[in-house]
Design a protein around this motif. Structure first.
Motif, PDB file in Angstrom:
ATOM      1  N   ARG A   1       0.824  -1.199   0.000  1.00 56.75           N
ATOM      2  CA  ARG A   1       0.000   0.000   0.000  1.00 56.75           C
ATOM      3  C   ARG A   1       0.865   1.259   0.000  1.00 56.75           C
ATOM      4  NH1 ARG A   1      -5.316   0.865   1.768  1.00 56.75           N
ATOM      5  NH2 ARG A   1      -5.783   3.044   2.271  1.00 56.75           N
ATOM      6  N   MET A   2       0.576   2.178  -0.923  1.00 50.64           N
ATOM      7  CA  MET A   2       1.304   3.437  -0.967  1.00 50.64           C
ATOM      8  C   MET A   2       1.046   4.215   0.316  1.00 50.64           C
ATOM      9  SD  MET A   2       1.030   6.556  -3.764  1.00 50.64           S
ATOM     10  CE  MET A   2       1.937   5.683  -5.056  1.00 50.64           C
TER      11      MET A   2
ATOM     12  N   LEU B   1       5.332   5.432 -11.426  1.00 55.08           N
ATOM     13  CA  LEU B   1       5.538   5.599  -9.998  1.00 55.08           C
ATOM     14  C   LEU B   1       5.083   4.335  -9.298  1.00 55.08           C
ATOM     15  CD1 LEU B   1       6.032   7.472  -7.432  1.00 55.08           C
ATOM     16  CD2 LEU B   1       3.564   7.892  -7.531  1.00 55.08           C
ATOM     17  N   GLU B   2       6.010   3.640  -8.649  1.00 58.03           N
ATOM     18  CA  GLU B   2       5.647   2.451  -7.886  1.00 58.03           C
ATOM     19  C   GLU B   2       5.107   2.849  -6.516  1.00 58.03           C
ATOM     20  OE1 GLU B   2       5.085  -0.539  -7.370  1.00 58.03           O
ATOM     21  OE2 GLU B   2       5.572  -1.590  -9.211  1.00 58.03           O
ATOM     22  N   HIS B   3       4.546   1.875  -5.831  1.00 54.02           N
ATOM     23  CA  HIS B   3       3.895   2.107  -4.537  1.00 54.02           C
ATOM     24  C   HIS B   3       4.825   2.708  -3.495  1.00 54.02           C
ATOM     25  CE1 HIS B   3       6.013  -1.656  -4.149  1.00 54.02           C
ATOM     26  NE2 HIS B   3       5.891  -1.575  -2.842  1.00 54.02           N
ATOM     27  N   ASP B   4       6.117   2.420  -3.593  1.00 54.26           N
ATOM     28  CA  ASP B   4       7.082   2.895  -2.595  1.00 54.26           C
ATOM     29  C   ASP B   4       7.736   4.214  -2.975  1.00 54.26           C
ATOM     30  OD1 ASP B   4       8.619   2.042  -4.705  1.00 54.26           O
ATOM     31  OD2 ASP B   4       9.882   0.678  -3.529  1.00 54.26           O
ATOM     32  N   GLY B   5       7.274   4.818  -4.090  1.00 60.32           N
ATOM     33  CA  GLY B   5       7.839   6.089  -4.525  1.00 60.32           C
ATOM     34  C   GLY B   5       8.886   5.968  -5.610  1.00 60.32           C
ATOM     35  N   GLY B   6       9.296   4.742  -5.941  1.00 58.72           N
ATOM     36  CA  GLY B   6      10.288   4.543  -6.995  1.00 58.72           C
ATOM     37  C   GLY B   6       9.745   4.928  -8.359  1.00 58.72           C
ATOM     38  N   ILE B   7      10.577   5.578  -9.151  1.00 56.11           N
ATOM     39  CA  ILE B   7      10.208   5.982 -10.511  1.00 56.11           C
ATOM     40  C   ILE B   7      11.006   5.140 -11.507  1.00 56.11           C
ATOM     41  CG2 ILE B   7      10.239   7.858 -12.201  1.00 56.11           C
ATOM     42  CD1 ILE B   7       8.239   8.489 -10.141  1.00 56.11           C
ATOM     43  N   PHE B   8      10.289   4.571 -12.499  1.00 59.44           N
ATOM     44  CA  PHE B   8      10.921   3.745 -13.528  1.00 59.44           C
ATOM     45  C   PHE B   8      10.607   4.312 -14.911  1.00 59.44           C
ATOM     46  CE2 PHE B   8      10.646   1.046  -9.861  1.00 59.44           C
ATOM     47  CZ  PHE B   8      11.763   0.224  -9.918  1.00 59.44           C
TER      48      PHE B   8
END
Length: 414
Positions: A41-42, A288-295
């Motif tokens: 969960r974000m 933007l992934e749930h943990d704040g990571g950007i791909f």
């Protein structure tokens, strides 16, 4: 350098978690990359930072948020109520647009009222009639989902919520184009997007990551892997689009919006592509992934394409980074065979993820779907030319239904 054009961030607030186990899904397996994770969960911190930074960074009057998964409705209404609160807090006079991509199985009247009240657009995953949809779209225990999805669609229609149906085209369903298209017409769907399913068996990189599907072609061009049993066949996919196009162009232009055909019309009109797979370059739409990571991209959520965290970096800093700029340039690196192709202007090599086939002259990097796209684009050419002529004369493209009397013959030019 001041920005005049916005960027697009597609948010996955529940990461790869889903209440379904669709066999062809490329994303749910990404849970393996977060092996120690128990909660996807974000957090409120990530959510607020993202909303604030994303709105603040945009030099445009409208900011579009897209919420995807996994299955974002697993987060519950409270999560999205908080989203709307934060968007209002940080909007700074900009118009906020929200889109929710869902499998529709968890929707109820509370969801319907919320989505309507807050002007959400909804993308609904529905592959076609029951026998087609239930082949791959099953619950985690293996139960069919068609009835639940249809209930979700009925609810969205009841509340007058704009719906775009996303239909995945597999090896089997590609042989039933009219059955699928007529079904969508019968249930009152006005916006449809057909997505070709192309996945490969795991390569060595994927195996090391604990994944069951191959990583993008650009990571393993020298490694031969077979497509999965459910991947659509190239020419059959072309025939699928052609069959539906012939029905659409004679009867439904203007009343039913098949996004695949409208994207093609953009190319014939000489307009920039609004969808990344047919654009000359990509890279301004990140994940933007749930943990704040950007791909770099939805199909490139792998360690090599990690750009940073929304918690510590600015969105434009990541999009303008050397790594992402190179990712964008790589989209234009098509084989010479493509550069001399008469329909390259409409295709631009499609998605780099699919460029693992060989050209006729033995060069690697041809898009797996090339034969199908060549067949499809050549077939629709005369009709596209007529629609362009109508538009150039301030007439609606739908007038082509009046124009068509028989086979159209128009000289092929870009």
């Amino acid at each position: 350098m001041s920005r005049t054009k916005g960027i697009h961030i597609l948010a996955k607030p529940v990461g790869p978690l889903c209440n379904l186990n669709c066999k062809y899904c490329f994303y749910t397996e990404k849970a393996a990359m977060y092996a120690s994770k128990k909660n996807f969960r974000m957090s409120d911190d990530v959510m607020e930072t993202y909303i604030h930074k994303y709105i603040s960074a945009q030099p445009v009057p409208e900011v579009s948020f897209v919420w995807q998964g996994g299955e974002p409705t697993l987060l519950g209404l409270e999560f999205f109520q908080r989203v709307v609160e934060l968007q209002q807090k940080y909007s700074s006079g900009k118009k906020i647009i929200n889109s929710l991509q869902t499998n529709g199985t968890l929707l109820d009247d509370q969801w319907g009222r919320f989505l309507k009240t807050n002007d959400f657009f909804v993308g609904l995953s529905l592959d076609g009639p029951e026998n087609i949809h239930n082949r791959y779209r099953l619950t985690c225990p293996g139960q069919p989902t068609f009835d639940k999805v249809m209930q979700g669609l009925a609810l969205l229609q009841k509340y007058g919520i704009p719906v775009n149906v996303l239909s995945c085209v597999t090896k089997e369903s590609a042989y039933k184009p009219l059955e699928i298209y007529q079904f969508f017409k019968e249930i009152g769907v006005g916006f449809i997007q057909f997505i070709p399913i192309v996945e490969r068996r795991p390569d060595e990189v994927a195996k090391k990551l604990g994944l069951r599907l191959a990583t993008p072609a650009s990571l393993n061009l020298d490694e031969k892997t077979e497509v999965t049993a459910w991947s659509v066949e190239p020419e059959v996919y072309g025939d699928f689009l052609i069959t539906i196009f012939d029905e659409w162009v004679k009867n439904d232009v203007g009343s039913i919006h098949v996004m695949n055909f409208e994207w093609a019309l953009e190319a014939w009109l000489g307009l920039p592509a609004t969808v990344c797979v047919f654009a000359e370059q990509c890279g301004e739409s990140v994940i933007l992934e749930h943990d704040g990571g950007i791909f770099s991209c939805d199909h490139y959520v792998y360690p090599e394409f990690y750009l940073g965290s929304i918690l510590t970096s600015d969105p434009y800093t990541m999009v303008d980074s050397e790594k992402q700029c190179q990712f964008s340039k790589n989209k234009g690196a098509v084989p010479r065979y493509c550069q001399t192709c008469e329909v390259e202007f409409a295709c631009h090599g499609e998605c780099p993820k699919h460029r693992f086939a060989m050209t006729p002259d033995g060069k690697i990097g041809l898009n797996y779907l090339c034969a199908g796209y060549q067949k499809y684009f050549r077939h629709i050419h005369p009709y596209m030319k007529v629609m362009c002529q109508l538009i150039e004369n301030n007439l609606p493209a739908a007038k082509i239904r009046d124009v068509i009397k028989g086979p159209l013959v128009v000289k092929r030019t870009k």
